[in-house]
Design an enzyme around this catalytic site. Structure first.
Site, PDB file in Angstrom:
ATOM      1  N   ASP A  53      11.458  -5.437  11.827  1.00 27.98           N
ATOM      2  CA  ASP A  53      10.036  -6.349  12.267  1.00 27.98           C
ATOM      3  C   ASP A  53       9.821  -5.361  13.407  1.00 27.98           C
ATOM      4  OD1 ASP A  53       8.247  -8.872  12.427  1.00 27.98           O
ATOM      5  OD2 ASP A  53       7.324  -7.245  12.779  1.00 27.98           O
TER       6      ASP A  53
HETATM    7  C1  GLC Z   1       4.326  -7.634  13.835  1.00 24.68           C
HETATM    8  C2  GLC Z   1       4.479  -9.100  12.780  1.00 24.68           C
HETATM    9  C3  GLC Z   1       4.923  -8.664  11.145  1.00 24.68           C
HETATM   10  C4  GLC Z   1       4.002  -7.905  11.244  1.00 24.68           C
HETATM   11  C5  GLC Z   1       4.558  -6.206  11.574  1.00 24.68           C
HETATM   12  C6  GLC Z   1       3.051  -4.900  11.738  1.00 24.68           C
HETATM   13  O1  GLC Z   1       5.186  -7.852  14.936  1.00 24.68           O
HETATM   14  O2  GLC Z   1       5.462  -9.737  12.808  1.00 24.68           O
HETATM   15  O3  GLC Z   1       4.783  -9.732  10.734  1.00 24.68           O
HETATM   16  O4  GLC Z   1       3.999  -6.874   9.525  1.00 24.68           O
HETATM   17  O5  GLC Z   1       4.234  -6.754  12.750  1.00 24.68           O
HETATM   18  O6  GLC Z   1       2.385  -5.578  12.012  1.00 24.68           O
END
Ligand code: GLC
Length: 748
Positions: free
Chosen positions: A285
């Site tokens: 993430d």
């Molecule tokens: C963010 C979120 C995640 C998301 C990712 C891409 O920090 O935690 O849920 O899919 O980054 O945007």
């Protein structure tokens, strides 16, 4: 010359035929065998696009380098690049300029709609209608794929019992069974039955795992839970997602019992990949690989890259750890190349399944994009989703529905005139201020209303998004609100949160009505008690005063594009609300976590007058419980019958009767309790639900099915135990309104 052309045609055709005849795994292995180490590592790299960042942008992020890396085949995926023109431009570089021409996959947070904004996920969950939820995901995939996106970072399957945590907005509430059903519906909606279809997109079960249990409800905070809680309350939705072929999984940011999820080999390799046999790939993430150094689990980025690849994190989103350090780790023999190969295989397999090697531009059809995004209207579906998500929390003296001839209405509250908040926080490409406001919805019925903001709002530019700031302390609008309230026959107050007061990084320590809205509510009540309170919020709120004083309360969440129309149709009775809460509403933040599937304790209510588990200043129960939701009609439950249809298989039937004077839809819920077990089990566990629509006076039989395994629980080793003994079987209209009971005894 002719001969050469013929030979080329034959060889191309024979290669194509040979390719066709090969299985995906054979194609993957054949391609893998031709890849250099740099190209293999390239597949494990995901870059954020060149404009919208959905996380903290690393210093070394720069567009020129990203384009170069794509050109050299050193990138496997990008996120936040959308629109056929941009996607094609990048895909052409990857496919035509890199040595092997491996296509990119394009990811984005298509959480509750791409262009058509549906209700935020917690609101969708409140519909308890899996067909409606699946349809919304299907439409989201249709729109997103038309814009070149072929991977969404959804569904979020984080069970949570803590509404201080802003991301409850993105999940399906406090229950693992409901969250699992919602997750399955969304995966089916996004992925369909064939990932190679140009209107399906890969789904992503996130955040793996435990992210919804942060200490103190503070986003990204530490998670420390027992394995019993992990296996019984947190993991089941992810297991269900894997069993329903979710293509990808995303690591959670948090530490889980001392080890960051991104480097948690037990969680990702042992449980997800080995025990559950997950064949897709795992993406970090955002910078969660690099953040392992910040957690204090990795020495530095180099060490973080080692820990992450060893733990089974296949793709690095935006931390540059794999891009910068994996090759050295391999060359120094610290990491085996076989680990890289496994990750590359998983990623290539999804790309082959998507058909990207057959046609890398299948998601880049400009005409199709125009047809879907400019000439197709999904307002009807968006309205249906919104209607089903609305929960009637309270309706004393049947104040609702209002008569269609209702005159002299006062509408008070900034959110009544807010066309942006209903779009929610993760709004993808929904056009700003494109939601139907409550005022616009009411105007369809009557213009005999007066509007007052009450708690004055100030529009401020917060970064790239203007937000209507209802955290204001400005009461200068109170006098006008009180004046219109005094003269009104009925008052509709629309209060709650701005859409950027829930969502990622939006935890709140006090989850009451923000700003001076509570004071406004009480000031209006002092002059006229005929109030319908419409809540617009992304999380359960603590509204004990309203719960005690206000005659009618409607939970309207953030309902997306058709918000105002849905709310008005419920208020004026064209739609009989059917939503049920997916998450308990605490009376006080001091109760958190308060949830329905709690254990009994050794001193439950009634154990003793003094010495029992309680607070001295407040009840134990939530203000509104999980599964709660009223209707404009009433329902009677009768005649529960349990049958063992064959060994280990049971049906539970009952009758539901509409005892009111309007057609309505009820959601009967099936709960069980394992009365005595080797690991204490909750007083209730949701194991089924159904929806039944009845006209006045009509009765229908409902049926639930239970398997023996449904009566089991996971031990701390993750083993499913089904133990002999008595089970209470309950059917209710909510977790706190059990209307029918029976007993089931397992003899072995
Ligand atoms: C963010 C979120 C995640 C998301 C990712 C891409 O920090 O935690 O849920 O899919 O980054 O945007």
């Amino acid at each position: 010359m002719k001969k050469i052309v013929i030979i080329m045609v034959i060889s191309t055709m024979s290669f194509a035929c040979s390719q066709k005849s090969k299985s995906i795994d054979e194609k993957v292995n054949e391609l893998l065998s031709r890849m250099t180490l740099d190209e293999k590592i390239g597949q494990l790299v995901q870059y954020n696009g060149f404009w919208d960042a959905t996380g903290p942008v690393p210093q070394e992020s720069n567009s020129k380098r990203k384009y170069n890396d794509v050109r050299q085949g050193l990138v496997g995926s990008v996120l936040n690049v959308y629109g056929v023109e941009q996607v094609r431009k990048l895909q052409e570089i990857a496919v035509t300029q890199s040595r092997l021409g491996i296509p990119l996959i394009f990811g984005m947070d298509v959480i509750h709609g791409y262009k058509t904004a549906f209700p935020v996920p917690i609101a969708e969950a409140a519909s308890w209608n899996m067909q409606t939820i699946e349809q919304a995901a299907r439409i989201s995939a249709t729109e997103a794929s038309a814009a070149g996106i072929n991977w969404t970072f959804a569904p979020m399957l984080d069970v949570s019992r803590d509404p201080r945590w802003g991301r409850v907005m993105e999940g399906a509430g406090e229950d693992p069974y409901l969250t699992a059903q919602v997750g399955i519906a969304k995966i089916k909606g996004f992925q369909g039955t064939d990932l190679s279809h140009s209107q399906t997109i890969a789904a992503c079960a996130k955040h793996f795992a435990g992210y919804g249990f942060p200490i103190a409800g503070r986003d990204y905070n530490t998670v420390d839970v027992s394995k019993v809680t992990l296996f019984n309350d947190i993991l089941p939705p992810f297991k269900a997602a894997v069993e329903n072929n979710v293509a990808t999984v995303m690591n959670a940011f948090n530490v889980l019992n001392g080890v960051p999820c991104t480097g948690n080999s037990w969680l990702v390799r042992d449980v997800l990949k080995n025990t559950w046999n997950f064949k897709g790939f795992v993406v970090s993430d955002w910078g969660s690989i690099m953040e392992m150094a910040t957690h204090g689990y990795a020495q530095d980025r180099y060490h973080a890259a080692q820990l992450a690849i060893e733990a089974g994190c296949d793709m690095d989103m935006e931390s540059y750890a794999y891009r910068n350090d994996l090759k050295t780790l391999i060359e120094k023999g610290v990491v085996k190349e076989s680990l890289i190969d496994d990750a590359v295989r998983r990623i290539l397999r999804i790309k082959f399944e998507m058909g990207l090697f057959d046609n890398p531009y299948k998601y880049c059809d400009k005409e199709h994009e125009k047809v879907i995004l400019q000439n197709t209207d999904y307002s009807k579906e968006a309205l249906q989703s919104a209607l089903e998500a609305i929960v009637l929390l309270k309706n004393e003296q049947s104040l609702l529905p209002l008569s269609k001839n209702q005159k002299n209405i006062a509408v008070i509250g900034a959110l009544a005139n807010d066309k942006d908040t209903p779009l929610g926080n993760w709004r993808a490409q929904a056009v700003k201020n494109s939601a139907v406001s409550v005022l616009e919805g009411i105007s369809v019925y009557t213009n005999d209303y007066v509007y007052a903001q009450g708690a004055l709002v100030h529009t401020n530019a917060a970064g790239f998004i203007h937000t209507v700031n209802i955290n204001t302390t400005d009461k200068s609008g109170f006098a006008q609100a009180i004046a219109v309230a005094k003269k009104a026959d009925v008052i509709i107050m629309v209060l709650g949160e701005n859409c950027f007061q829930s969502g990622e990084a939006r935890s709140r320590s006090d989850i009451g009505l923000p700003g001076v809205q509570q004071e406004l509510l009480e000031a209006v009540y002092a002059v006229n008690r005929n109030i319908v309170l419409v809540l617009m919020n992304g999380r359960p709120l603590t509204i004990p005063w309203a719960g005690e004083h206000i005659p009618a309360i409607v939970e309207a969440w953030q309902l997306g594009q058709q918000s105002g129309n849905a709310i008005a149709q419920v208020l004026f009775g064209d739609y009989n609300p059917q939503g049920k809460l997916p998450m308990s509403f605490p009376r006080s933040v001091g109760q958190i976590p308060v949830y329905y599937n709690h254990l009994n304790t050794g001193r439950p209510e009634g154990f003793n007058k003094v010495f029992w588990s309680h607070y001295m200043d407040i009840e134990n129960t939530p203000l509104y419980s999980f599964g709660h939701g009223l209707s404009y009609t009433t329902f009677a439950y009768s005649n529960i019958v349990l049958k063992e249809t064959k060994k280990g298989e049971y049906t539970i039937t009952a009758h539901i009767t509409n005892t009111g004077n309007r057609t309505g839809t009820e959601t009967p819920q099936l709960y069980i309790r394992d009365v005595v077990a080797s690991v204490v089990r909750p007083v209730k566990e949701l194991k089924g639900f159904t929806k039944v629509t009845l006209s006045p006076g009509e009765s229908k039989q409902i049926e639930f099915k239970l398997q023996r395994a449904d009566l089991g629980f996971y031990t701390e080793t993750g083993k499913l135990n089904v133990e002999p003994g008595d089970f209470e079987i309950m059917i209710g209209s909510s977790s706190s309104t059990i209307l029918l009971n029976t007993k089931l005894t397992l003899t072995e």
